[in-house]
Design a protein around this motif. Structure first.
Motif, PDB file in Angstrom:
ATOM      1  N   ILE A 199       5.507   7.404  15.405  1.00 60.22           N
ATOM      2  CA  ILE A 199       4.419   7.166  14.453  1.00 60.22           C
ATOM      3  C   ILE A 199       5.003   6.407  13.272  1.00 60.22           C
ATOM      4  O   ILE A 199       6.138   6.653  12.872  1.00 60.22           O
ATOM      5  N   ALA A 200       4.236   5.469  12.753  1.00 54.98           N
ATOM      6  CA  ALA A 200       4.728   4.664  11.632  1.00 54.98           C
ATOM      7  C   ALA A 200       3.542   4.152  10.833  1.00 54.98           C
ATOM      8  O   ALA A 200       2.447   3.974  11.376  1.00 54.98           O
ATOM      9  N   PRO A 201       3.758   3.895   9.551  1.00 53.66           N
ATOM     10  CA  PRO A 201       2.683   3.297   8.760  1.00 53.66           C
ATOM     11  C   PRO A 201       2.509   1.832   9.125  1.00 53.66           C
ATOM     12  O   PRO A 201       3.484   1.167   9.518  1.00 53.66           O
ATOM     13  N   LEU A 202       1.313   1.321   9.024  1.00 54.31           N
ATOM     14  CA  LEU A 202       1.118  -0.115   9.176  1.00 54.31           C
ATOM     15  C   LEU A 202       1.674  -0.817   7.944  1.00 54.31           C
ATOM     16  O   LEU A 202       1.658  -0.264   6.829  1.00 54.31           O
ATOM     17  N   PRO A 203       2.209  -2.023   8.114  1.00 55.98           N
ATOM     18  CA  PRO A 203       2.795  -2.738   6.976  1.00 55.98           C
ATOM     19  C   PRO A 203       1.829  -2.869   5.807  1.00 55.98           C
ATOM     20  O   PRO A 203       0.684  -3.293   5.975  1.00 55.98           O
ATOM     21  N   GLY A 204       2.303  -2.458   4.642  1.00 53.08           N
ATOM     22  CA  GLY A 204       1.515  -2.590   3.427  1.00 53.08           C
ATOM     23  C   GLY A 204       0.505  -1.492   3.186  1.00 53.08           C
ATOM     24  O   GLY A 204      -0.143  -1.468   2.130  1.00 53.08           O
ATOM     25  N   ALA A 205       0.354  -0.560   4.139  1.00 53.69           N
ATOM     26  CA  ALA A 205      -0.691   0.461   3.996  1.00 53.69           C
ATOM     27  C   ALA A 205      -0.429   1.389   2.807  1.00 53.69           C
ATOM     28  O   ALA A 205      -1.310   1.608   1.972  1.00 53.69           O
ATOM     29  N   ALA A 206       0.765   1.962   2.736  1.00 56.08           N
ATOM     30  CA  ALA A 206       1.072   2.885   1.641  1.00 56.08           C
ATOM     31  C   ALA A 206       1.007   2.171   0.294  1.00 56.08           C
ATOM     32  O   ALA A 206       0.501   2.728  -0.694  1.00 56.08           O
ATOM     33  N   GLU A 207       1.496   0.939   0.275  1.00 54.45           N
ATOM     34  CA  GLU A 207       1.474   0.159  -0.963  1.00 54.45           C
ATOM     35  C   GLU A 207       0.036  -0.137  -1.390  1.00 54.45           C
ATOM     36  O   GLU A 207      -0.287  -0.144  -2.584  1.00 54.45           O
ATOM     37  N   THR A 208      -0.833  -0.375  -0.413  1.00 55.73           N
ATOM     38  CA  THR A 208      -2.245  -0.635  -0.714  1.00 55.73           C
ATOM     39  C   THR A 208      -2.905   0.591  -1.317  1.00 55.73           C
ATOM     40  O   THR A 208      -3.636   0.490  -2.314  1.00 55.73           O
ATOM     41  N   VAL A 209      -2.669   1.748  -0.723  1.00 58.11           N
ATOM     42  CA  VAL A 209      -3.240   2.986  -1.268  1.00 58.11           C
ATOM     43  C   VAL A 209      -2.745   3.212  -2.692  1.00 58.11           C
ATOM     44  O   VAL A 209      -3.530   3.537  -3.597  1.00 58.11           O
ATOM     45  N   ALA A 210      -1.445   3.026  -2.896  1.00 55.75           N
ATOM     46  CA  ALA A 210      -0.882   3.222  -4.236  1.00 55.75           C
ATOM     47  C   ALA A 210      -1.500   2.255  -5.238  1.00 55.75           C
ATOM     48  O   ALA A 210      -1.836   2.642  -6.370  1.00 55.75           O
ATOM     49  N   ALA A 211      -1.679   0.998  -4.825  1.00 57.39           N
ATOM     50  CA  ALA A 211      -2.256  -0.003  -5.725  1.00 57.39           C
ATOM     51  C   ALA A 211      -3.697   0.333  -6.086  1.00 57.39           C
ATOM     52  O   ALA A 211      -4.114   0.202  -7.248  1.00 57.39           O
ATOM     53  N   LEU A 212      -4.457   0.770  -5.095  1.00 55.65           N
ATOM     54  CA  LEU A 212      -5.862   1.130  -5.352  1.00 55.65           C
ATOM     55  C   LEU A 212      -5.955   2.302  -6.328  1.00 55.65           C
ATOM     56  O   LEU A 212      -6.804   2.315  -7.233  1.00 55.65           O
ATOM     57  N   ARG A 213      -5.092   3.272  -6.151  1.00 58.47           N
ATOM     58  CA  ARG A 213      -5.115   4.420  -7.052  1.00 58.47           C
ATOM     59  C   ARG A 213      -4.654   4.037  -8.461  1.00 58.47           C
ATOM     60  O   ARG A 213      -5.195   4.549  -9.456  1.00 58.47           O
ATOM     61  N   GLU A 214      -3.695   3.133  -8.551  1.00 59.97           N
ATOM     62  CA  GLU A 214      -3.251   2.666  -9.873  1.00 59.97           C
ATOM     63  C   GLU A 214      -4.371   1.950 -10.619  1.00 59.97           C
ATOM     64  O   GLU A 214      -4.398   1.927 -11.848  1.00 59.97           O
ATOM     65  N   GLN A 215      -5.298   1.363  -9.858  1.00 54.08           N
ATOM     66  CA  GLN A 215      -6.455   0.690 -10.462  1.00 54.08           C
ATOM     67  C   GLN A 215      -7.538   1.690 -10.886  1.00 54.08           C
ATOM     68  O   GLN A 215      -8.590   1.300 -11.387  1.00 54.08           O
ATOM     69  N   GLY A 216      -7.283   2.972 -10.677  1.00 56.80           N
ATOM     70  CA  GLY A 216      -8.236   4.001 -11.061  1.00 56.80           C
ATOM     71  C   GLY A 216      -9.248   4.343  -9.990  1.00 56.80           C
ATOM     72  O   GLY A 216     -10.220   5.057 -10.252  1.00 56.80           O
ATOM     73  N   ARG A 217      -9.027   3.872  -8.774  1.00 60.94           N
ATOM     74  CA  ARG A 217      -9.940   4.159  -7.671  1.00 60.94           C
ATOM     75  C   ARG A 217      -9.468   5.419  -6.934  1.00 60.94           C
ATOM     76  O   ARG A 217      -8.275   5.699  -6.867  1.00 60.94           O
ATOM     77  N   THR A 218     -10.398   6.151  -6.375  1.00 63.09           N
ATOM     78  CA  THR A 218     -10.103   7.360  -5.606  1.00 63.09           C
ATOM     79  C   THR A 218     -10.010   6.991  -4.129  1.00 63.09           C
ATOM     80  O   THR A 218     -10.920   6.363  -3.590  1.00 63.09           O
ATOM     81  N   VAL A 219      -8.914   7.395  -3.496  1.00 59.12           N
ATOM     82  CA  VAL A 219      -8.674   7.041  -2.090  1.00 59.12           C
ATOM     83  C   VAL A 219      -8.677   8.305  -1.234  1.00 59.12           C
ATOM     84  O   VAL A 219      -7.994   9.285  -1.543  1.00 59.12           O
ATOM     85  N   VAL A 220      -9.449   8.251  -0.137  1.00 58.08           N
ATOM     86  CA  VAL A 220      -9.542   9.367   0.806  1.00 58.08           C
ATOM     87  C   VAL A 220      -9.158   8.862   2.194  1.00 58.08           C
ATOM     88  O   VAL A 220      -9.663   7.829   2.646  1.00 58.08           O
ATOM     89  N   LEU A 221      -8.260   9.581   2.859  1.00 50.22           N
ATOM     90  CA  LEU A 221      -7.866   9.256   4.231  1.00 50.22           C
ATOM     91  C   LEU A 221      -8.643  10.141   5.197  1.00 50.22           C
ATOM     92  O   LEU A 221      -8.691  11.359   5.040  1.00 50.22           O
TER      93      LEU A 221
END
Length: 224
Positions: free
Chosen positions: A84-106
């Motif tokens: 199992i592995a993350p898709l490229p850029g996925a974790a960074e995308t979630v982190a960026a969205l949250r830094e923008q003040g958005r709420t992220v749900v998986l």
């Protein structure tokens, strides 16, 4: 767009055929021929796995639950083996969205035990604001293509006061149906998983992206 609801396998997590392998193992453990099931499995990627087994086994609830348990065990074994592995850029995308003040749900169509195994394997326990599986989605406990997980995300987080300020992203037709049925403003299909552009568009995608890494830019463009 302050609530971002992201699928896991095929969208943020590389699948690499693990779902099909786990279905095959589950069918064999029940003495079934997986070759007779695989086309339906592929067509319904993203749907709650217990629902898939109910269809494949003619509505036999006890046998469907047995098959679902075998599937979850097989998938968990694959995860434990490091497949199992993350898709490229996925974790960074979630982190960026949250830094923008958005709420992220998986979200996932897997059971909670499998979702937790994936989160632990990737070190993602604290990546998102919330994680949901079908059993978490209120009284019906419905997964995709029902809108329940998206609506549960809205209710649990309180992140938006209008469902149209929600973004739903996934790699399957069922993800797109879920987003459309929930009333999300952006329903983004990604091409890193099960279904292609025509299928995603046909089932309600407002955007089709090469990967989830393109989502922040798509949101910014939409908001502008």
């Amino acid at each position: 767009m302050n609530l971002i609801v992201l699928d896991m396998a095929g969208t943020t997590v590389a699948d690499d055929g693990l779902v099909e392998r786990a279905f095959t193992a589950a069918a064999e453990r029940l003495g079934e021929d997986p070759a007779t099931m695989i086309d339906h499995v592929r067509a319904t990627m993203g749907e709650s796995k217990i629902s898939v087994f109910r269809h494949l086994l003619g509505g036999d609830e006890a046998r469907a639950r047995q098959a679902n348990l075998a599937f979850e065990e097989a998938y968990g074994e694959l995860v434990s083996d490091g497949l199992i592995a993350p898709l490229p850029g996925a974790a960074e995308t979630v982190a960026a969205l949250r830094e923008q003040g958005r709420t992220v749900v998986l979200t996932t169509g897997f059971a909670r035990v499998t979702q937790d195994a994936i989160l632990d394997a990737l070190g993602w326990r604290d990546l998102a604001d919330l994680t949901l599986c079908p059993a978490d989605a209120g009284g019906r406990g419905r997964g995709r293509p029902y809108p329940d997980m998206v609506l549960a995300a809205l209710l649990r987080t309180g992140a938006v006061d209008d469902v149209r300020r929600t973004v739903v992203a996934g790699d399957t037709s069922y993800d797109m149906l879920t987003g459309a049925r929930s009333g999300a403003g952006i329903v983004a299909g990604v091409l890193t998983g099960a279904h292609d552009r025509p299928a995603l568009t046909r089932h309600g995608a407002t955007h089709v992206l090469a990967s989830v890494a393109e989502l922040p830019a798509a949101i910014r463009e939409y908001e502008s």
